[in-house]
Motif scaffolding. Structure first.
Motif, PDB file in Angstrom:
ATOM      1  N   TYR A 122       0.842   1.548  -1.282  1.00 40.12           N
ATOM      2  CA  TYR A 122      -0.087   2.525  -0.693  1.00 40.12           C
ATOM      3  C   TYR A 122      -1.116   2.991  -1.724  1.00 40.12           C
ATOM      4  CZ  TYR A 122      -1.743   7.152   0.705  1.00 40.12           C
ATOM      5  OH  TYR A 122      -2.533   8.249   0.968  1.00 40.12           O
ATOM      6  N   ILE A 123      -0.651   3.337  -2.906  1.00 38.73           N
ATOM      7  CA  ILE A 123      -1.557   3.804  -3.968  1.00 38.73           C
ATOM      8  C   ILE A 123      -2.521   2.692  -4.371  1.00 38.73           C
ATOM      9  CG2 ILE A 123      -1.660   4.579  -6.373  1.00 38.73           C
ATOM     10  CD1 ILE A 123       1.079   5.971  -5.848  1.00 38.73           C
ATOM     11  N   GLY A 124      -1.991   1.473  -4.522  1.00 36.68           N
ATOM     12  CA  GLY A 124      -2.832   0.338  -4.918  1.00 36.68           C
ATOM     13  C   GLY A 124      -3.922   0.049  -3.898  1.00 36.68           C
ATOM     14  N   CYS A 125      -3.567   0.078  -2.614  1.00 39.87           N
ATOM     15  CA  CYS A 125      -4.554  -0.184  -1.561  1.00 39.87           C
ATOM     16  C   CYS A 125      -5.684   0.835  -1.602  1.00 39.87           C
ATOM     17  CB  CYS A 125      -3.875  -0.146  -0.186  1.00 39.87           C
ATOM     18  SG  CYS A 125      -2.869  -1.600   0.198  1.00 39.87           S
ATOM     19  N   ASN A 126      -5.339   2.105  -1.790  1.00 41.17           N
ATOM     20  CA  ASN A 126      -6.357   3.154  -1.794  1.00 41.17           C
ATOM     21  C   ASN A 126      -7.231   3.107  -3.048  1.00 41.17           C
ATOM     22  OD1 ASN A 126      -6.236   5.098   0.623  1.00 41.17           O
ATOM     23  ND2 ASN A 126      -4.084   4.796   0.113  1.00 41.17           N
ATOM     24  N   ALA A 168       8.550   1.062  -3.676  1.00 39.70           N
ATOM     25  CA  ALA A 168       7.609  -0.068  -3.661  1.00 39.70           C
ATOM     26  C   ALA A 168       6.508   0.158  -2.635  1.00 39.70           C
ATOM     27  CB  ALA A 168       8.355  -1.359  -3.361  1.00 39.70           C
ATOM     28  N   ALA A 169       6.873   0.724  -1.479  1.00 33.26           N
ATOM     29  CA  ALA A 169       5.886   0.995  -0.439  1.00 33.26           C
ATOM     30  C   ALA A 169       4.851   2.013  -0.915  1.00 33.26           C
ATOM     31  CB  ALA A 169       6.581   1.506   0.825  1.00 33.26           C
ATOM     32  N   TYR A 170       5.298   3.022  -1.643  1.00 34.63           N
ATOM     33  CA  TYR A 170       4.360   4.013  -2.189  1.00 34.63           C
ATOM     34  C   TYR A 170       3.409   3.363  -3.199  1.00 34.63           C
ATOM     35  CZ  TYR A 170       5.951   8.453  -0.191  1.00 34.63           C
ATOM     36  OH  TYR A 170       6.216   9.501   0.657  1.00 34.63           O
ATOM     37  N   ASN A 171       3.940   2.447  -4.002  1.00 35.97           N
ATOM     38  CA  ASN A 171       3.073   1.741  -4.968  1.00 35.97           C
ATOM     39  C   ASN A 171       2.016   0.906  -4.257  1.00 35.97           C
ATOM     40  OD1 ASN A 171       4.369   2.777  -7.235  1.00 35.97           O
ATOM     41  ND2 ASN A 171       5.843   1.095  -7.332  1.00 35.97           N
ATOM     42  N   GLY A 219      -3.612   0.925   3.581  1.00 38.01           N
ATOM     43  CA  GLY A 219      -2.955   2.076   2.980  1.00 38.01           C
ATOM     44  C   GLY A 219      -2.504   3.076   4.028  1.00 38.01           C
ATOM     45  N   GLY A 220      -3.342   3.286   5.041  1.00 35.02           N
ATOM     46  CA  GLY A 220      -2.970   4.186   6.126  1.00 35.02           C
ATOM     47  C   GLY A 220      -1.757   3.688   6.897  1.00 35.02           C
ATOM     48  N   PHE A 221      -1.698   2.384   7.145  1.00 32.45           N
ATOM     49  CA  PHE A 221      -0.545   1.819   7.850  1.00 32.45           C
ATOM     50  C   PHE A 221       0.727   1.926   7.003  1.00 32.45           C
ATOM     51  CE2 PHE A 221      -3.888  -0.949  10.011  1.00 32.45           C
ATOM     52  CZ  PHE A 221      -3.911  -0.144  11.147  1.00 32.45           C
ATOM     53  N   VAL A 222       0.587   1.724   5.691  1.00 34.78           N
ATOM     54  CA  VAL A 222       1.755   1.792   4.804  1.00 34.78           C
ATOM     55  C   VAL A 222       2.329   3.203   4.783  1.00 34.78           C
ATOM     56  CG1 VAL A 222       2.544   1.614   2.414  1.00 34.78           C
ATOM     57  CG2 VAL A 222       1.038  -0.143   3.349  1.00 34.78           C
ATOM     58  N   ILE A 223       1.491   4.217   4.572  1.00 25.61           N
ATOM     59  CA  ILE A 223       2.005   5.596   4.511  1.00 25.61           C
ATOM     60  C   ILE A 223       2.576   6.001   5.865  1.00 25.61           C
ATOM     61  CG2 ILE A 223      -0.178   6.737   5.087  1.00 25.61           C
ATOM     62  CD1 ILE A 223       2.423   7.924   2.488  1.00 25.61           C
ATOM     63  N   ASN A 224       2.003   5.467   6.920  1.00 20.22           N
ATOM     64  CA  ASN A 224       2.534   5.750   8.257  1.00 20.22           C
ATOM     65  C   ASN A 224       3.920   5.143   8.429  1.00 20.22           C
ATOM     66  OD1 ASN A 224       1.992   6.945  10.913  1.00 20.22           O
ATOM     67  ND2 ASN A 224       2.086   4.836  11.642  1.00 20.22           N
ATOM     68  N   ASN A 225       4.102   3.927   7.924  1.00 17.37           N
ATOM     69  CA  ASN A 225       5.422   3.287   7.985  1.00 17.37           C
ATOM     70  C   ASN A 225       6.448   4.035   7.146  1.00 17.37           C
ATOM     71  OD1 ASN A 225       5.246   1.065   9.764  1.00 17.37           O
ATOM     72  ND2 ASN A 225       4.096  -0.111   8.270  1.00 17.37           N
ATOM     73  N   ILE A 230       1.797  -3.724   6.269  1.00 15.60           N
ATOM     74  CA  ILE A 230       0.374  -3.383   6.310  1.00 15.60           C
ATOM     75  C   ILE A 230      -0.228  -3.633   7.699  1.00 15.60           C
ATOM     76  CG2 ILE A 230       0.051  -3.835   3.842  1.00 15.60           C
ATOM     77  CD1 ILE A 230      -1.223  -6.521   4.610  1.00 15.60           C
ATOM     78  N   ARG A 231       0.615  -4.086   8.650  1.00 12.77           N
ATOM     79  CA  ARG A 231       0.177  -4.356  10.021  1.00 12.77           C
ATOM     80  C   ARG A 231      -1.046  -5.278  10.026  1.00 12.77           C
ATOM     81  NH1 ARG A 231       1.274   1.521  12.965  1.00 12.77           N
ATOM     82  NH2 ARG A 231       3.333   1.811  12.048  1.00 12.77           N
ATOM     83  N   TYR A 232      -0.779  -6.477   9.561  1.00 12.99           N
ATOM     84  CA  TYR A 232      -1.856  -7.432   9.310  1.00 12.99           C
ATOM     85  C   TYR A 232      -2.664  -7.773  10.557  1.00 12.99           C
ATOM     86  CZ  TYR A 232       0.966 -11.153  11.391  1.00 12.99           C
ATOM     87  OH  TYR A 232       1.679 -11.922  12.262  1.00 12.99           O
ATOM     88  N   GLN A 233      -2.036  -7.709  11.762  1.00 16.56           N
ATOM     89  CA  GLN A 233      -2.792  -8.027  12.975  1.00 16.56           C
ATOM     90  C   GLN A 233      -3.961  -7.067  13.145  1.00 16.56           C
ATOM     91  OE1 GLN A 233       0.531  -7.169  12.963  1.00 16.56           O
ATOM     92  NE2 GLN A 233       1.664  -8.392  14.456  1.00 16.56           N
ATOM     93  N   ASN A 234      -3.719  -5.769  12.885  1.00 18.69           N
ATOM     94  CA  ASN A 234      -4.789  -4.784  13.011  1.00 18.69           C
ATOM     95  C   ASN A 234      -5.862  -5.000  11.949  1.00 18.69           C
ATOM     96  OD1 ASN A 234      -3.330  -3.638  15.085  1.00 18.69           O
ATOM     97  ND2 ASN A 234      -2.432  -2.042  13.846  1.00 18.69           N
TER      98      ASN A 234
END
Length: 307
Positions: free
Chosen positions: A91-95, A86-89, A55-61, A7-11
């Motif tokens: 992403y969906i959860g974040c959005n 798992a990454a898609y899940n 979510g944007g960072f996850v789908i980008n990854n 999720i690129r937590y620093q950003n």
């Protein structure tokens, strides 16, 4: 740790810090101003913002797996530590959380149409990761806009609902200041995205991307970043001359922690050649963003206690 990298937590920390500073270190320090959102409601706005950004960072990854295997093998998370499913899940959860909270807050302040903003941002980040990223400069613009929108959304939810004939002049000035910061964030983020494209050129080329360094070459792209860096420097100097000359502490702060690193960037980008140098310059611009955001607190403090 893999989840935090995903999720690129620093950003996300930077976005949350920025929104906290503008609310508590700027808006709530204005005499007689009571923002539209309570502390709890504003916390929800921050959560909504960082969830959609995450979510944007996850789908980008997810979409960058092949590029990261070549350009940044140490940063590869999806497919190595976290499965694609798992990454898609995630992403969906974040959005769902981000858009859901956005819908709740929009109705809470009586502006239901504002919920469309969260949907548009989430959809744009998805389009960026899946298709627009491969278009020349369009992807850079979209990513650069993300932090800018995170600033503008403060004014939309904290100021716009309380505008009336009595406070319109005051709130328009405050909103204009937020807009100035949004423009600055866009400029620095856009240049940083160009530098990151130069850094990731090999992986992007093998992934079929059409970034600026691939289109015109690494050396020419570096010269473009060099030329663009003059714009925020000139803009800041003009802004300081017009608005901040009477604030000595702010003046020294901006010269030392914002303009100084930008001048350093100018000197180093001209002769930069290898991946490590461009990575270093990307970090320099990230620090410029951080210190630029912190300056709103410095300005407020200086105006209250030393003006």
């Amino acid at each position: 740790m893999p989840f935090l990298k995903l999720i690129r937590y620093q950003n996300l920390v930077m976005i949350a810090l920025m929104q906290l500073l503008f609310h508590y270190g700027f808006l709530k320090q204005q005499p007689g101003l009571i923002p539209a959102l309570s502390d709890f409601q504003y916390l929800l706005l921050i959560i909504a913002t960082i969830c959609i950004a995450a979510g944007g960072f996850v789908i980008n990854n997810i979409m960058d797996q092949e590029t990261d295997r070549i350009a940044k093998p140490n940063n590869l998370v999806v497919g190595k530590f976290i499965s694609e499913a798992a990454a898609y899940n995630i992403y969906i959860g974040c959005n769902i959380i981000g858009v859901g909270i956005g819908f709740y807050l929009s109705n809470l302040i009586g502006k239901a149409g504002f919920s469309a903003l969260f949907i548009i941002i989430a959809a744009t980040l998805y389009l960026y990761a899946t298709s627009l990223k491969q278009s020349l400069l369009i992807g850079n613009i979209i990513v650069a806009l993300l932090l800018s929108v995170s600033v503008i959304i403060i004014g939309i939810f904290d100021l716009y609902p309380i505008i009336n004939e009595t406070n319109q002049a005051q709130l328009s000035v405050l909103f204009r200041i937020l807009l100035d910061y949004a423009v600055f964030a866009f400029m620095i983020n856009f240049i940083r995205e160009l530098v990151k494209d130069i850094e990731d050129m090999d992986g992007d080329y093998n992934a079929g991307m059409n970034t600026l360094p691939i289109a015109i070459g690494k050396a020419r792209a570096a010269k473009v970043a060099f030329a663009l860096a003059f714009i925020p420097i000139a803009s800041l100097l003009y802004y300081i001359n017009q608005n901040l000359l009477g604030l000595q502490f702010v003046l020294f702060y901006l010269l030392l922690f914002v303009i100084g690193p930008l001048l350093y960037f100018l000197i180093k980008i001209w002769g930069a050649k290898n991946k490590a140098e461009f990575h270093h310059l990307s970090l320099v611009l990230k620090l410029v963003l951080l210190f630029g955001i912190l300056s709103i607190g410095v300005i407020t403090f200086n105006m209250h206690y030393h003006a």
